[in-house]
Structure formats: structure tokens, C-alpha cells
Scaffold this active site. Structure first.
Site, mmCIF file in Angstrom:
data_model
loop_
_atom_site.group_PDB
_atom_site.id
_atom_site.type_symbol
_atom_site.label_atom_id
_atom_site.label_comp_id
_atom_site.label_asym_id
_atom_site.label_seq_id
_atom_site.Cartn_x
_atom_site.Cartn_y
_atom_site.Cartn_z
ATOM 1 N N GLU A 134 1.834 50.068 6.695
ATOM 2 C CA GLU A 134 2.690 49.574 7.782
ATOM 3 C C GLU A 134 3.950 48.907 7.218
ATOM 4 O O GLU A 134 3.885 48.103 6.282
ATOM 5 C CB GLU A 134 1.897 48.564 8.609
ATOM 6 C CG GLU A 134 2.673 47.886 9.711
ATOM 7 C CD GLU A 134 1.833 46.861 10.471
ATOM 8 O OE1 GLU A 134 2.234 46.475 11.573
ATOM 9 O OE2 GLU A 134 0.764 46.453 9.950
ATOM 10 N N ILE B 206 -11.296 18.656 -11.303
ATOM 11 C CA ILE B 206 -11.668 20.055 -11.111
ATOM 12 C C ILE B 206 -10.586 20.852 -10.386
ATOM 13 O O ILE B 206 -10.411 22.049 -10.649
ATOM 14 C CB ILE B 206 -13.021 20.141 -10.370
ATOM 15 C CG1 ILE B 206 -13.589 21.554 -10.477
ATOM 16 C CG2 ILE B 206 -12.893 19.679 -8.910
ATOM 17 C CD1 ILE B 206 -15.049 21.644 -10.140
ATOM 18 N N GLU C 241 -9.145 18.130 1.070
ATOM 19 C CA GLU C 241 -8.222 17.001 0.968
ATOM 20 C C GLU C 241 -7.071 17.136 1.965
ATOM 21 O O GLU C 241 -6.701 16.170 2.643
ATOM 22 C CB GLU C 241 -7.665 16.925 -0.456
ATOM 23 C CG GLU C 241 -8.705 16.599 -1.514
ATOM 24 C CD GLU C 241 -8.160 16.712 -2.924
ATOM 25 O OE1 GLU C 241 -8.849 16.271 -3.853
ATOM 26 O OE2 GLU C 241 -7.034 17.244 -3.092
ATOM 27 N N ASN D 91 -0.309 4.915 -4.039
ATOM 28 C CA ASN D 91 0.558 6.066 -3.791
ATOM 29 C C ASN D 91 1.776 6.083 -4.706
ATOM 30 O O ASN D 91 2.320 7.155 -5.002
ATOM 31 C CB ASN D 91 1.009 6.073 -2.334
ATOM 32 C CG ASN D 91 -0.093 6.539 -1.388
ATOM 33 O OD1 ASN D 91 -1.072 7.143 -1.819
ATOM 34 N ND2 ASN D 91 0.061 6.259 -0.104
ATOM 35 N N SER E 288 -2.842 44.581 6.546
ATOM 36 C CA SER E 288 -3.879 43.680 7.044
ATOM 37 C C SER E 288 -4.126 42.572 6.028
ATOM 38 O O SER E 288 -4.598 42.841 4.919
ATOM 39 C CB SER E 288 -5.172 44.464 7.283
ATOM 40 O OG SER E 288 -6.215 43.618 7.711
ATOM 41 N N GLY F 220 0.317 19.655 -13.035
ATOM 42 C CA GLY F 220 -0.194 18.384 -13.528
ATOM 43 C C GLY F 220 -1.685 18.483 -13.809
ATOM 44 O O GLY F 220 -2.450 18.919 -12.946
ATOM 45 N N LEU F 221 -2.098 18.065 -14.991
ATOM 46 C CA LEU F 221 -3.510 18.127 -15.383
ATOM 47 C C LEU F 221 -4.089 16.722 -15.373
ATOM 48 O O LEU F 221 -3.723 15.880 -16.194
ATOM 49 C CB LEU F 221 -3.661 18.743 -16.771
ATOM 50 C CG LEU F 221 -3.169 20.178 -16.956
ATOM 51 C CD1 LEU F 221 -3.413 20.645 -18.373
ATOM 52 C CD2 LEU F 221 -3.834 21.112 -15.956
ATOM 53 N N SER F 222 -4.996 16.468 -14.429
ATOM 54 C CA SER F 222 -5.587 15.137 -14.305
ATOM 55 C C SER F 222 -6.912 15.007 -15.015
ATOM 56 O O SER F 222 -7.431 13.901 -15.157
ATOM 57 C CB SER F 222 -5.801 14.824 -12.818
ATOM 58 O OG SER F 222 -6.792 15.694 -12.283
ATOM 59 N N GLY F 223 -7.472 16.156 -15.441
ATOM 60 C CA GLY F 223 -8.838 16.141 -15.939
ATOM 61 C C GLY F 223 -9.848 16.400 -14.840
ATOM 62 O O GLY F 223 -11.042 16.465 -15.093
ATOM 63 N N CYS G 241 -2.057 49.662 12.153
ATOM 64 C CA CYS G 241 -2.788 48.398 12.002
ATOM 65 C C CYS G 241 -3.550 47.991 13.259
ATOM 66 O O CYS G 241 -4.622 48.509 13.540
ATOM 67 C CB CYS G 241 -1.833 47.299 11.536
ATOM 68 S SG CYS G 241 -2.696 45.949 10.661
ATOM 69 N N LYS H 42 4.066 51.575 16.972
ATOM 70 C CA LYS H 42 2.844 50.774 17.086
ATOM 71 C C LYS H 42 2.638 50.392 18.553
ATOM 72 O O LYS H 42 3.557 49.916 19.230
ATOM 73 C CB LYS H 42 2.977 49.524 16.217
ATOM 74 C CG LYS H 42 1.719 48.680 16.102
ATOM 75 C CD LYS H 42 1.928 47.561 15.089
ATOM 76 C CE LYS H 42 0.684 46.735 14.875
ATOM 77 N NZ LYS H 42 0.862 45.707 13.831
#
Length: 562
Positions: free
Chosen positions: A41, A308, A415, A386, A189, A303-306, A152, A116
Site C-alpha cells: 500500500e 535494566i 514508567e 529531579n 499493516s 545514558g547508562l545508569s547500570g 489493507c 481503497k
């Protein structure tokens, strides 16, 4: 009759580039002896073009590009090409100015145009904003075979399968009444978890009900928040899968239609992903790769915070772009644990990505000094927490601006749903990679990834989740356990259950009320978040249209605490 399915990855608006993709597929199909080429499409302009359709020059350019493509199309091949067409009756008779169309091209000419018929206006779709629906069944004959063409949504209105219908007509039923030999469906789709199983169940039902072979062609790639998984598939008259293209990749799938039996014999049959986590992983990798490249970026920064969430985001980025294109940034504060720093460095080593470490304690002290007068006599709280997140957001955005990196945010769906995120802090960025991935699924995806090869440190998977913005902080200080939270959110957001129904399912009434209130209060944050990759049927993206300045009389008034 030999047919070829061109499973393509168009870029929205890149008319010349998309035309080249179609032409390459056509040349390859012709070289393999195909008679008919099927494309997805709106394959010429990319789906969904959204408000580009409001620009008449864009539509005119699309038509001019189609004419050039038709002139170069292989002479021995007939093609169905997804395109836009002006509605010539719009000014006199009323209606929308455009059609969502497919052009039947043959021997250097456009032989027919098909429009369509069913225009979706739910979730991420808003086609009635731009298009006039077609009103006639779409049929053509090639080599004595009568072929019905659908686009579609035309396939998704079988009241016997769904138990209801959204539109007054069923285009498949109309085609069957006209005695077609085969139905083709040209789709764009969008992906969601386990959607291919639903599609194939529906296609099976359609083939069996009408005793017709059905060929389904789907776009692949990612355009903004939407991911398209491909998985083009064909069913014979008995409702059996006889061919399936690869998922999440460009493919050219060849089929043969028996002219005597008017049916499809067995062809290439690529398997589906082995589990939902494998499927989601491929979708997110494709989504991140396409968003990065189609927006003109080469490198990403995260950014790596440690924790997951950042670990999963970095792992997806490393696979999507290559580890050499991913920059990880550690920004420890006085509250960052030693194990979090070690976990982040171990992750980066396992992935093979470069890292920079930018401690934020001096910057925190600067803010504390600057605000000491106006904050005098108050207790430290969420405002101070913050500030840490916003310092980190500023540092990451500085790297993005300085070096042209795309900043990836790392917040998950749980979150974002309850506002457990900071505006202009951890929400800074250009793409929210896992914003439609609930926290429990984050863990599941990380475990699945480690089964392929160990990249995410085991301690990341076993330690209690924490933002580490104050001493001994864990997420469950202010949120229910994620297993409980995610079930409530799934019922509230995806299943549209009322709080009373969720309580009846066994959840604590106070917890349900708390979660519902948090979801309502966080709408203003979600409105300001970067685009996120959609993997569920109810994502916080283009299909989420909740008001901010609203008040449910049964709920407390929203609070704009960021």
C-alpha cells in the site's frame, strides 16, 4: 502464472528512492520469469504520509514519479503499485480530494486505477482526513485469471470472523460475488505483538469462507513510531499457508498460480519468530535502525545508569547500528552505588561500545548553591531529585548537539504510564526506544537476549530497580510491584477496563485507584515525550489521544508535578 511479492521498505516522501526500490524489485522479478509484481500500500510515497498529503505539489510529484517509473517498468511484467490519486469529482460533487490507490501498470502505461474502499480512522489511522473511499469492486484479468484487488483495511471487515463489522460493505464478499479467481491484498499493516498470528487466522478464515486463494503483501520498515513487520503470506483455497516472506526484512517472494486449479501450490515458507520476545526484539531493532537512518543520523548516545532499562536500550542500539555507532555515558552522582557503575561498565564492555564518565556531583552542588536562598527553610524532596535527572539530560543533549548524535531515552511503558520520569531530564531525547515495553517485558527481553549470548550483566537482572536519586531508594517505595502494576496498566490502558472491573479481577482497590490517578496525572508528560516505537495495540504515540486539561468528576484533579 508466476507472481512476485515485493516486500519493500519505503521512506515517507522519498519518491525517487522508493521508485528505485520498486524498479529494482520489478527487474529482479522479471528476470525470474514473473508475470505480475505486487507491491505494498502506498509503496511509492511510503505509509503513512499523513499531512504531506495536504500539499498539492507533493501529490503532483508523486504522480509524475509514477509516470516515470511506469516508462521504465520491465515490458514483460505487469505491476500493482501503491500510489496517490487526485479525486477529479471532489470539487463538483464534494468529497475528499484524494484516493488511496493502486495503479495497474503494463507495457509502459497505467492500465487501471483501483481505490481503497475502507478507510480506517481508529488508533494510529486517520485516512478519512485525506481520502475519498472507492465505491466499486476492484477487478482485472491477466492471462485468463480474474484477480480481485484490495488495499489493507478492505480485508479487515468480515463480520463472521470478527462478530461485527465497522463498515457497511465487505469488499472481499463483493469480489467473491463477481467470481474472481484470486484475491490480492496490498497492505501497510503496522506491527504489534502477535499480530501476524491474528492476520493469518483472519486470512485462513477468508480463504476457507470464500474458497479463494488470498495473497497478502505487507510493507516492512519503520516510519516514526510505526514498525512494519512484513510477513507477507499466501493461502490456498483450503486455507493453508503456502508461502510466507521473511519478517522484518526486505524480501522478494515468488509464487505460482495453477491456471487449471486456480490455486496456489506450496512455495517458500519462512518461519515466524520462535517466541514473542524474539519477535519484539526484531521489531525494536528494525524500528531503531530505520528511525536513526531515515532521520539522517549515524551515531546514537545513551545514558547508562547500570539499570535494566538503559541496558536493554543500549543492547538494542548495538545490534541495530553496530557497537561502534553507540556511545554510552555514565553520569554518577553521590547516590550512585558502586555496583551500578560497575554494571554499566560491564555492559559496555560486553557490547563493545565506547563510554564516557561525567560525574554530576559538582553540578549538583552548583544548583544547590544557586537555589539555597529560595529553597531556604524547605526540606529536600522531589525538586532536588529531579535536578539530578535534568543535569544528566543537559549533559546528554550537549553531546547530541556537539557531535550530531541521536539521543535515545531509556524509559519503559510502565514508567511513562504513571509519570515515573522527569520532564527535561530522563525524557530528553529524539527517540524513546522502549516506551511501549512494560517493565516486566523489559526483564523478559533481557533474559531472552542473554540466551543468545551473555551481554547484560546478571546483577542488572537481579537487583531491585532504583532511580538512585536519594539514599537507599527503590522503585517500590512509591510504586506497586511491577508484576502488579503492569497487569493493572494492561487492563486499564490496553483492555479499557474500568477500575471496578480491575478490582473484580483481584486487585486491591486502593492500588487500582492510585494507578488510575497516576496515569491521568501524567498525560502532560507523555504529550512532551519523544516519539516511541509502537509494539502493542495501545501505545502512547500517534494513536493515543487523551486530553490534558480534563477532570473526571470521580477522580482527584490532576497535578502538574514534573
Amino acid at each position: 502464472m508466476k507472481l512476485a511479492i515485493a516486500q519493500l521498505n519505503p521512506t515517507i516522501g522519498d519518491l525517487a528512492g522508493n521508485a528505485r526500490q520498486i524498479l529494482r524489485a520489478a527487474q529482479a522479478a522479471a528476470a525470474q520469469g514473473a508475470t505480475l509484481l505486487l507491491t505494498p500500500e502506498l509503496s511509492l510515497c511510503g505509509y503513512p504520509p499523513r499531512d504531506l498529503l495536504l500539499d498539492p505539489s507533493f501529490v503532483a510529484d508523486c504522480q509524475a514519479t509514477l509516470e516515470q517509473l511506469v516508462a521504465e517498468f520491465p515490458a514483460a511484467l505487469t505491476g500493482l503499485i501503491g500510489t496517490i490519486e487526485f479525486n477529479p469529482a471532489a470539487e463538483q460533487a464534494g468529497g475528499k480530494p484524494l484516493f488511496n490507490s493502486t495503479a495497474l501498470v503494463e507495457r509502459g502505461k497505467i492500465r487501471q486505477l483501483f481505490h481503497k474502499r475502507l478507510l480506517p480512522t481508529y488508533d494510529v489511522f486517520d485516512e478519512d482526513r485525506y481520502f475519498e473511499p472507492g465505491h466499486q469492486p476492484n477487478i482485472f484479468t491477466l492471462d485468463g485469471i480474474k484477480i480481485g484487488v484490495t488495499i489493507c483495511e478492505d480485508l479487515w471487515n468480515d463480520d463472521q470472523f470478527w462478530g461485527k463489522r465497522l463498515y457497511p460493505h465487505n469488499p472481499i464478499e463483493d469480489l467473491a460475488k463477481h467470481g474472481v479467481d484470486v484475491v490480492v491484498n496490498l497492505s501497510a499493516s503496522p506491527y504489534s505483538v502477535a499480530k501476524q498470528k491474528l492476520r493469518e487466522s483472519m486470512l485462513h478464515y477468508t480463504a476457507v469462507r470464500f474458497q479463494l486463494p488470498v495473497i497478502y503483501v505487507n510493507q516492512i520498515g519503520a516510519n516514526d513510531d510505526l514498525i512494519f513487520d512484513g510477513h507477507s503470506v499466501a493461502f490456498n483455497r483450503q486455507g493453508e499457508v503456502v508461502a510466507r516472506a521473511q519478517g522484518f526484512t526486505v524480501d522478494l517472494l515468488n509464487l505460482e498460480l495453477d491456471p487449471v486449479k486456480r490455486d496456489l501450490p506450496l512455495g517458500a515458507l519462512h518461519p515466524l519468530p520462535e517466541c514473542e520476545d524474539a519477535e519484539i526484539w526484531q521489531a525494536l531493532v528494525l524500528g531503531l535502525r530505520d528511525y536513526t537512518h531515515k532521520c539522517g543520523f549515524k551515531n546514537v548516545v545513551v545514558g547508562l545508569s547500570g539499570g535494566i532499562d538503559s541496558a536493554l536500550t543500549a543492547a538494542i542500539a548495538a545490534e541495530a547500528l553496530g557497537p561502534e555507532q553507540v556511545i554510552g555515558v555514565l553520569m554518577p552522582s553521590p547516590y550512585s552505588s558502586d555496583h551500578s557503575v560497575k554494571d554499566a561498565l560491564d555492559l559496555a564492555k560486553n557490547l563493545g561500545i565506547v563510554t564516557h564518565t561525567l560525574p554530576i556531583a559538582p553540578l549538583m552542588q552548583g544548583f544547590e548553591t544557586a537555589l539555597s536562598g529560595v529553597f531556604a527553610g524547605t526540606k529536600p524532596g522531589i525538586a532536588e531529585e529531579n535536578i539530578q535527572s535534568r543535569i544528566r539530560g543537559n549533559l546528554l543533549m550537549a553531546l547530541s548537539n556537539k557531535f550530531g548524535y541521536l539521543l535515545l531515552t531509556t524509559g519503559n511503558k510502565s514508567e511513562l504510564a504513571v509519570g515515573y520520569c522527569t520532564l527535561y531530564g530522563d525524557m530528553c531525547g529524539g527517540l524513546a526506544v522502549i516506551s511501549d515495553v512494560p517493565k516486566t517485558r523489559v526483564y523478559s527481553l533481557c533474559r531472552w537476549r542473554n540466551q543468545q549470548s551473555l551481554v547484560i550483566p546478571e546483577h542488572v537482572l537481579t537487583k531491585a530497580p532504583s532511580a538512585e536519586l536519594k539514599p537507599d531508594q527503590v522503585d517500590q517505595d512509591s510504586l506497586p510491584a511491577y508484576e502488579i502494576l503492569d497487569d493493572i496498566l494492561q487492563r486499564l490502558i490496553d483492555a479499557h477496563e474500568a477500575p471496578a472491573q480491575i478490582v473484580a479481577a483481584g486487585h486491591n482497590p486502593d492500588t487500582v485507584a492510585q494507578v488510575a490517578q497516576l496515569v491521568a496525572r501524567a498525560e502532560f508528560k507523555r504529550r512532551q515525550s519523544p516519539p516511541g516505537l509502537k509494539i502493542t495495540d495501545r501505545a502512547f504515540g500517534s494513536g493515543w489521544r487523551m486530553p490534558i486539561a480534563a477532570r473526571r468528576t470521580t477522580s482527584p484533579a490532576p497535578s502538574h508535578q514534573a
